[in-house]
Design a protein around this motif. Structure first.
Motif, PDB file in Angstrom:
ATOM      1  N   GLN A 112      -0.015   9.582   2.373  1.00 57.22           N
ATOM      2  CA  GLN A 112      -0.339   8.510   3.443  1.00 57.22           C
ATOM      3  C   GLN A 112       0.519   9.233   4.615  1.00 57.22           C
ATOM      4  O   GLN A 112       1.829   9.247   4.665  1.00 57.22           O
ATOM      5  N   ARG A 136       0.839  -1.218  -0.047  1.00 57.34           N
ATOM      6  CA  ARG A 136      -0.195  -0.108  -0.082  1.00 57.34           C
ATOM      7  C   ARG A 136       0.732   1.383  -0.154  1.00 57.34           C
ATOM      8  O   ARG A 136       0.391   2.256  -0.176  1.00 57.34           O
ATOM      9  N   ASN A 166      -3.351   6.955  11.951  1.00 50.82           N
ATOM     10  CA  ASN A 166      -2.989   7.162  10.245  1.00 50.82           C
ATOM     11  C   ASN A 166      -4.190   7.750   9.543  1.00 50.82           C
ATOM     12  O   ASN A 166      -5.274   7.796   9.973  1.00 50.82           O
ATOM     13  N   GLU A 226      -6.613  10.537  -0.928  1.00 51.35           N
ATOM     14  CA  GLU A 226      -6.310  10.259  -2.448  1.00 51.35           C
ATOM     15  C   GLU A 226      -7.268  11.152  -3.266  1.00 51.35           C
ATOM     16  O   GLU A 226      -8.471  11.232  -3.026  1.00 51.35           O
ATOM     17  N   SER A 228      -5.139   8.338   5.261  1.00 48.79           N
ATOM     18  CA  SER A 228      -4.612   8.201   3.631  1.00 48.79           C
ATOM     19  C   SER A 228      -5.628   8.863   2.873  1.00 48.79           C
ATOM     20  O   SER A 228      -6.954   8.673   3.072  1.00 48.79           O
ATOM     21  N   LYS A 266      -1.914  10.632  -3.779  1.00 46.78           N
ATOM     22  CA  LYS A 266      -2.066  10.112  -2.680  1.00 46.78           C
ATOM     23  C   LYS A 266      -1.055  10.547  -1.723  1.00 46.78           C
ATOM     24  O   LYS A 266      -0.043  10.647  -1.592  1.00 46.78           O
TER      25      LYS A 266
END
Length: 171
Positions: A58, A48, A70, A74, A72, A56
């Motif tokens: 992250q 990933r 976390n 996009e 993420s 993206k």
């Protein structure tokens, strides 16, 4: 119990975080609030990591070398959806309500607004995840609808809210 005055840093997800992010998703209480499968492999997270994808972002929140959250985000690749993106995030149970989610979301939205020029950010959240819904509302997200029987959790179908934040564009 974590100390709230301790330094929490945000870092771009990389190979050095693999063990920590895998452990984070091994927490049953954490995984049940996401659409991820429990007990992911480290190899799954390795795949990933996408450092060459400028669309993206992250990030991980780290406290004393431990991954505690976390996000993420996009940007959509389709030309006619390039003004929009979506994200998923999570914070370790012991760190919820201590500003980690706010820190992660603020950083992701800064990139969305000032680097990707996104007008629309979308998300889904389980209807019973009141803490997350409150966080998203704090950042300007509004409910657009309910998606019924969206995901399977604890052997039962669960509804989610579809939420979005629209950024005003200068005239």
């Amino acid at each position: 119990m974590p100390a709230t005055d301790s330094v929490i840093t945000l870092e771009r997800l990389n190979e050095s975080h693999l063990e920590g992010i895998t452990a984070l998703y091994h927490e049953p209480a954490f995984a049940r609030q996401t659409l991820q499968m429990p007990f992911p492999s480290m190899e799954l997270w390795r795949k990933r990591i996408d450092p060459d994808n400028e669309r993206k972002v992250q990030l991980v929140a780290v406290h004393q070398g431990t991954v505690i959250g976390n996000i993420s985000m996009e940007q959509y690749a389709r030309v006619r959806r390039g003004h929009a993106g979506s994200f998923g995030m999570g914070v370790a149970v012991a760190w919820q309500g201590k500003g980690v989610g706010s820190k992660l979301l603020a950083a992701a939205l800064d990139i969305a607004d000032n680097w990707l020029n996104l007008r629309r950010i979308e998300l889904t959240v389980y209807v019973d995840n009141e803490a997350a819904i409150g966080l998203y509302r704090k950042f300007g997200f509004e409910t657009e609808g309910v998606l019924r029987d969206y995901g399977l959790r604890d052997g039962k179908w669960v509804d989610v809210l579809s939420m979005a934040r629209l950024r005003s564009m200068p005239d």
